[in-house]
Design a protein around this motif. Structure first.
Motif, PDB file in Angstrom:
ATOM      1  N   PRO A 109     -58.671 101.991  64.996  1.00 42.36           N
ATOM      2  CA  PRO A 109     -59.031 101.744  63.592  1.00 42.36           C
ATOM      3  C   PRO A 109     -58.210 102.646  62.666  1.00 42.36           C
ATOM      4  O   PRO A 109     -58.047 103.833  62.930  1.00 42.36           O
ATOM      5  CB  PRO A 109     -60.517 102.113  63.522  1.00 42.36           C
ATOM      6  N   ASP A 134     -67.066  89.222  60.992  1.00 47.08           N
ATOM      7  CA  ASP A 134     -65.840  90.029  61.118  1.00 47.08           C
ATOM      8  C   ASP A 134     -64.914  89.319  62.107  1.00 47.08           C
ATOM      9  O   ASP A 134     -65.227  89.225  63.298  1.00 47.08           O
ATOM     10  CB  ASP A 134     -66.222  91.441  61.609  1.00 47.08           C
ATOM     11  N   ALA A 141     -64.956  98.152  64.806  1.00 52.63           N
ATOM     12  CA  ALA A 141     -65.014  99.152  63.723  1.00 52.63           C
ATOM     13  C   ALA A 141     -65.581  98.599  62.413  1.00 52.63           C
ATOM     14  O   ALA A 141     -66.498  99.194  61.825  1.00 52.63           O
ATOM     15  CB  ALA A 141     -63.615  99.730  63.492  1.00 52.63           C
ATOM     16  N   PHE A 187     -57.905  80.478  65.579  1.00 48.73           N
ATOM     17  CA  PHE A 187     -57.067  79.313  65.283  1.00 48.73           C
ATOM     18  C   PHE A 187     -57.825  77.999  65.505  1.00 48.73           C
ATOM     19  O   PHE A 187     -57.292  76.927  65.250  1.00 48.73           O
ATOM     20  CB  PHE A 187     -55.784  79.342  66.133  1.00 48.73           C
TER      21      PHE A 187
END
Ligand SMILES: C[S@@+](CC[C@H](N)C(=O)[O-])C[C@H]1O[C@@H](n2cnc3c(N)ncnc32)[C@H](O)[C@@H]1O
Length: 291
Positions: A109, A134, A141, A187
């Motif tokens: 991170p 996220d 993180a 994707f």
């Protein structure tokens, strides 16, 4: 100095050596091996090897190391001398208010990502139980920092790397924070929400630039975390489909990629498009709201 380590004086079994002397020799050795921060590295590695806080080394400069302490210090310094990132050698690193386990399974991170978290928190201010996704969670993180700093948030972290998710799971356990983890390829679109916030630090290094990166990054961090062509665009397009009306998207991109990213956000119909700079003064984070 020997090739593989901190030098003959630090070989176990060759007499006593003080903390101050180990620091001096380690610093010289790491500088010669190309570390940008040899003294800091030496202090942190020695502190870890002998179980002291870094600051405590200064009040114990003349204390001799025991042979096992010397052997432990030598091993850590030798790893760093091979340009393994300091964070991986230490095995943990601070991010926001958390200390997380870090290793080769995921990206370390970065300080600029703390700014991404700041914007993420600002974008869900006022919501009681914001649903947060996220994308490319890596060590976990971002997801964990949001869960930590925004009680009530319902946070999911996804990644296509099983290795990264294994590390993220360890960090969930280590911090005791409630973050759900999922294997998912960005994707293929993003998981159904609706989400109030999609946050992402996607792989954004141009593949052609990988060879020019520092050895610590190029040779030790997972390339799949650094570079994946089209990832920023895929996250933005995916977010449009799964954000709640009024929900926000915030991404970190490379210095120099923010204008194109902001243009993409406008093209996709995001409102309130805004950029935030990193500590070096480069535009780095782009955000927008789904109308
Ligand atoms: C730049 S790293 C960010 C890690 C972490 N969020 C952080 O900020 O420290 C990008 C992450 O995206 C993940 N990733 C790469 N390609 C992906 C894909 N196709 N689908 C989902 N995640 C992907 C990588 O495994 C990596 O963990």
């Amino acid at each position: 100095m020997t090739e593989d380590g901190v030098g003959a004086r630090l070989q176990p079994g060759t007499g006593t050596v003080s903390i101050g002397e180990v620091l001096r020799l380690s610093t010289e050795h790491l500088a010669a091996k190309g570390s940008d921060t040899p003294r800091l590295d030496a202090e942190r590695l020695l502190a870890k090897a002998i179980g002291l806080e870094r600051i405590e080394l200064y009040t114990a400069f003349d204390r001799p190391l025991t042979q096992p302490e010397l052997a432990a210090a030598r091993e850590l310094v030798a790893r760093r001398a091979r340009r393994e990132p300091l964070q991986y050698v230490l095995g943990e690193w601070g991010f926001r208010h958390l200390t997380l386990t870090v290793d080769r399974r995921a990206l370390i991170p970065r300080p600029e990502t703390e700014i991404l978290v700041e914007r993420a928190l600002a974008l869900v201010a006022g919501l009681e139980r914001p649903r947060v996704l996220d994308v490319g969670t890596g060590s976990g993180a971002i997801a964990l920092a949001i869960a930590d700093e925004r009680p009530g948030a319902v946070v999911t972290g996804l990644d296509s790397s099983e290795d990264a998710l294994g590390l993220a799971a360890e960090n969930v356990a280590r911090t005791g924070l409630a973050v759900e983890l999922a294997v998912h390829d960005l994707f293929e679109g993003l998981p159904d929400g609706p989400w109030d916030l999609v946050v992402s630090n996607p792989p954004y290094v141009d593949a052609a630039d990988l060879a020019g990166l520092q050895p610590e990054v190029r040779e030790w961090e997972p390339h799949g975390a650094l570079s994946a062509e089209g990832a920023v665009e895929a996250v933005a397009r995916g977010a449009v489909a799964v954000l709640a009306p009024g929900g926000a998207l915030v991404v970190e991109v490379g210095a120099g990629q923010t204008d194109a990213t902001a243009a993409l956000f406008h093209e996709l119909g995001f409102a309130e498009v805004r950029m935030t700079r990193d500590l070096a003064g480069h535009d780095r984070v782009v955000e927008g709201r789904r109308t």
